[in-house]
Design a protein around this motif. Structure first.
Motif, PDB file in Angstrom:
ATOM      1  N   ILE A 182     -40.039   6.353  -8.275  1.00  0.00           N
ATOM      2  CA  ILE A 182     -39.231   5.824  -9.383  1.00  0.00           C
ATOM      3  C   ILE A 182     -37.750   6.014  -9.102  1.00  0.00           C
ATOM      4  N   HIS A 183     -37.417   7.136  -8.416  1.00  0.00           N
ATOM      5  CA  HIS A 183     -36.017   7.461  -8.141  1.00  0.00           C
ATOM      6  C   HIS A 183     -35.823   7.685  -6.641  1.00  0.00           C
ATOM      7  N   PRO A 184     -35.911   6.643  -5.827  1.00  0.00           N
ATOM      8  CA  PRO A 184     -35.724   6.827  -4.381  1.00  0.00           C
ATOM      9  C   PRO A 184     -34.306   7.300  -4.073  1.00  0.00           C
ATOM     10  N   GLY A 185     -34.205   8.142  -3.046  1.00  0.00           N
ATOM     11  CA  GLY A 185     -32.909   8.662  -2.655  1.00  0.00           C
ATOM     12  C   GLY A 185     -32.460   9.865  -3.457  1.00  0.00           C
ATOM     13  N   ALA A 186     -33.344  10.408  -4.291  1.00  0.00           N
ATOM     14  CA  ALA A 186     -32.980  11.558  -5.110  1.00  0.00           C
ATOM     15  C   ALA A 186     -32.931  12.829  -4.269  1.00  0.00           C
ATOM     16  N   VAL A 187     -32.292  13.854  -4.793  1.00  0.00           N
ATOM     17  CA  VAL A 187     -32.319  15.188  -4.212  1.00  0.00           C
ATOM     18  C   VAL A 187     -33.352  15.999  -4.986  1.00  0.00           C
ATOM     19  N   LEU A 188     -34.372  16.477  -4.307  1.00  0.00           N
ATOM     20  CA  LEU A 188     -35.429  17.240  -4.954  1.00  0.00           C
ATOM     21  C   LEU A 188     -35.034  18.713  -5.033  1.00  0.00           C
ATOM     22  N   VAL A 189     -35.273  19.321  -6.182  1.00  0.00           N
ATOM     23  CA  VAL A 189     -34.992  20.743  -6.382  1.00  0.00           C
ATOM     24  C   VAL A 189     -36.270  21.397  -6.883  1.00  0.00           C
ATOM     25  N   GLY A 190     -36.750  22.387  -6.152  1.00  0.00           N
ATOM     26  CA  GLY A 190     -37.986  23.059  -6.542  1.00  0.00           C
ATOM     27  C   GLY A 190     -37.838  24.560  -6.491  1.00  0.00           C
ATOM     28  N   HIS A 191     -38.443  25.247  -7.467  1.00  0.00           N
ATOM     29  CA  HIS A 191     -38.389  26.701  -7.533  1.00  0.00           C
ATOM     30  C   HIS A 191     -39.791  27.270  -7.502  1.00  0.00           C
ATOM     31  N   SER A 192     -39.956  28.368  -6.768  1.00  0.00           N
ATOM     32  CA  SER A 192     -41.225  29.094  -6.723  1.00  0.00           C
ATOM     33  C   SER A 192     -42.333  28.171  -6.216  1.00  0.00           C
ATOM     34  N   PRO A 193     -43.434  27.927  -6.952  1.00  0.00           N
ATOM     35  CA  PRO A 193     -44.468  27.036  -6.407  1.00  0.00           C
ATOM     36  C   PRO A 193     -43.975  25.609  -6.239  1.00  0.00           C
ATOM     37  N   GLY A 194     -42.962  25.221  -7.036  1.00  0.00           N
ATOM     38  CA  GLY A 194     -42.410  23.885  -6.880  1.00  0.00           C
ATOM     39  C   GLY A 194     -41.780  23.673  -5.517  1.00  0.00           C
ATOM     40  N   ALA A 195     -41.182  24.743  -4.955  1.00  0.00           N
ATOM     41  CA  ALA A 195     -40.597  24.647  -3.621  1.00  0.00           C
ATOM     42  C   ALA A 195     -41.674  24.380  -2.572  1.00  0.00           C
ATOM     43  N   ILE A 196     -42.792  25.073  -2.702  1.00  0.00           N
ATOM     44  CA  ILE A 196     -43.896  24.862  -1.757  1.00  0.00           C
ATOM     45  C   ILE A 196     -44.462  23.460  -1.899  1.00  0.00           C
ATOM     46  N   ALA A 197     -44.584  22.979  -3.140  1.00  0.00           N
ATOM     47  CA  ALA A 197     -45.128  21.640  -3.372  1.00  0.00           C
ATOM     48  C   ALA A 197     -44.247  20.579  -2.719  1.00  0.00           C
ATOM     49  N   ILE A 198     -42.921  20.736  -2.828  1.00  0.00           N
ATOM     50  CA  ILE A 198     -42.009  19.770  -2.199  1.00  0.00           C
ATOM     51  C   ILE A 198     -42.144  19.821  -0.686  1.00  0.00           C
ATOM     52  N   ALA A 199     -42.219  21.016  -0.121  1.00  0.00           N
ATOM     53  CA  ALA A 199     -42.352  21.150   1.331  1.00  0.00           C
ATOM     54  C   ALA A 199     -43.642  20.498   1.827  1.00  0.00           C
ATOM     55  N   ARG A 200     -44.727  20.691   1.094  1.00  0.00           N
ATOM     56  CA  ARG A 200     -45.998  20.089   1.499  1.00  0.00           C
ATOM     57  C   ARG A 200     -45.938  18.568   1.394  1.00  0.00           C
ATOM     58  N   LEU A 201     -45.285  18.067   0.347  1.00  0.00           N
ATOM     59  CA  LEU A 201     -45.152  16.618   0.193  1.00  0.00           C
ATOM     60  C   LEU A 201     -44.381  16.012   1.360  1.00  0.00           C
ATOM     61  N   LEU A 202     -43.267  16.615   1.716  1.00  0.00           N
ATOM     62  CA  LEU A 202     -42.437  16.058   2.785  1.00  0.00           C
ATOM     63  C   LEU A 202     -43.091  16.195   4.147  1.00  0.00           C
ATOM     64  N   ALA A 203     -43.914  17.237   4.312  1.00  0.00           N
ATOM     65  CA  ALA A 203     -44.590  17.430   5.598  1.00  0.00           C
ATOM     66  C   ALA A 203     -45.653  16.379   5.837  1.00  0.00           C
ATOM     67  N   HIS A 204     -46.289  15.927   4.749  1.00  0.00           N
ATOM     68  CA  HIS A 204     -47.397  14.980   4.894  1.00  0.00           C
ATOM     69  C   HIS A 204     -47.050  13.573   4.417  1.00  0.00           C
ATOM     70  N   GLY A 205     -45.808  13.394   3.975  1.00  0.00           N
ATOM     71  CA  GLY A 205     -45.412  12.070   3.509  1.00  0.00           C
ATOM     72  C   GLY A 205     -44.099  11.634   4.123  1.00  0.00           C
ATOM     73  N   PRO A 206     -44.069  11.297   5.404  1.00  0.00           N
ATOM     74  CA  PRO A 206     -42.806  10.919   6.052  1.00  0.00           C
ATOM     75  C   PRO A 206     -42.174   9.673   5.460  1.00  0.00           C
ATOM     76  N   GLN A 207     -42.947   8.905   4.690  1.00  0.00           N
ATOM     77  CA  GLN A 207     -42.400   7.695   4.083  1.00  0.00           C
ATOM     78  C   GLN A 207     -41.613   7.992   2.813  1.00  0.00           C
ATOM     79  N   ILE A 208     -41.652   9.229   2.343  1.00  0.00           N
ATOM     80  CA  ILE A 208     -40.922   9.598   1.137  1.00  0.00           C
ATOM     81  C   ILE A 208     -39.420   9.456   1.372  1.00  0.00           C
ATOM     82  N   ARG A 209     -38.733   8.736   0.480  1.00  0.00           N
ATOM     83  CA  ARG A 209     -37.302   8.475   0.634  1.00  0.00           C
ATOM     84  C   ARG A 209     -36.525   9.384  -0.314  1.00  0.00           C
TER      85      ARG A 209
END
Length: 238
Positions: free
Chosen positions: A34-61
């Motif tokens: 919905i918001h391509p080009g955004a800066v993702l900010v994650g804390h605690s488990p949210g940080a891990i969730a973002i890292a896992r998303l980016l590791a397995h989703g190279p198409q994420i913009r």
């Protein structure tokens, strides 16, 4: 950030008591569509969730990611399913350090002043160094915790409690003084039977009390106490 920056969007996650990494990652992925080009900010488990998303989703913009205080999932059965930061993400951080994009340095942060061009002059005093140095930055993010004066910057409720003597500051002047079981302590040193303090507001007595699991456990203990003993104040007790 979501509460102070009108351009920020909060991704609502469900069931913090038993977080499901797959569901969290799906919500974050949907937000990036919905918001391509955004800066993702994650804390605690949210940080891990973002890292896992980016590791397995190279198409994420996205434009970037800020991972604040990533948890160690193995410490709790509630977060064990999140696993560690994926090796691919860890490798990206290591490569960024090698390329000079990321620098980790233990320093005391001094003055920060805005330049005419909109950038920031930040004075740092590296540990072990004789002299401070100035670096130029586009953004400065302070992760050192709350430093507001609990009296001059207090909310009306806190200010009223202090004024009438129903509460006092903790010895370090970080927040209101409380007992370990969340009872607010009045100006004479007596714990209240009807005023309680949970979460970051109790950091003066409990130190690190900002993570959701800690707050959940503190609130659970307080709720059990209230259910078993009641919270009716004795006559004349604040």
């Amino acid at each position: 950030m979501g509460g102070t920056d009108p351009s920020a969007k909060i991704t609502e996650q469900h069931c913090f008591a038993k977080p499901t990494p797959e569901a969290w990652i799906t919500e974050i992925a949907a937000a990036t569509m919905i918001h391509p080009g955004a800066v993702l900010v994650g804390h605690s488990p949210g940080a891990i969730a973002i890292a896992r998303l980016l590791a397995h989703g190279p198409q994420i913009r996205i434009s970037g990611a800020l991972l604040a205080a990533p948890i160690k999932p193995s410490r709790s059965p509630h977060t064990r399913r999140f696993g560690q930061i994926p090796p691919r993400s860890a490798a990206c951080v290591a490569q960024a350090r090698t390329d000079g994009q990321v620098l980790t340095q233990r320093s005391k942060c001094g003055q920060a002043t805005r330049r005419c061009d909109g950038r920031i002059n930040l004075v740092l005093a590296p540990r072990g160094a004789d002299k401070a140095r100035t670096i130029v930055a586009d953004q400065v993010i302070d992760g050192g915790g709350l430093r507001r004066d609990p009296v001059t910057d207090a909310t009306p409720v806190i200010r009223d409690l202090l004024t009438c003597g129903a509460a006092r500051l903790d010895p370090l002047r970080l927040s209101l003084d409380t007992t370990p079981d969340a009872h607010v302590i009045n100006k004479t040193g007596q714990p209240s039977r009807c005023i309680f303090e949970v979460g970051p507001a109790a950091r003066g007595a409990l130190s690190e009390i900002t993570a959701i699991p800690d707050i959940r456990e503190q609130t659970f203990r307080l709720a059990n106490e209230l259910l078993s003993t009641g919270a009716e104040a004795a006559p004349g007790t604040p």
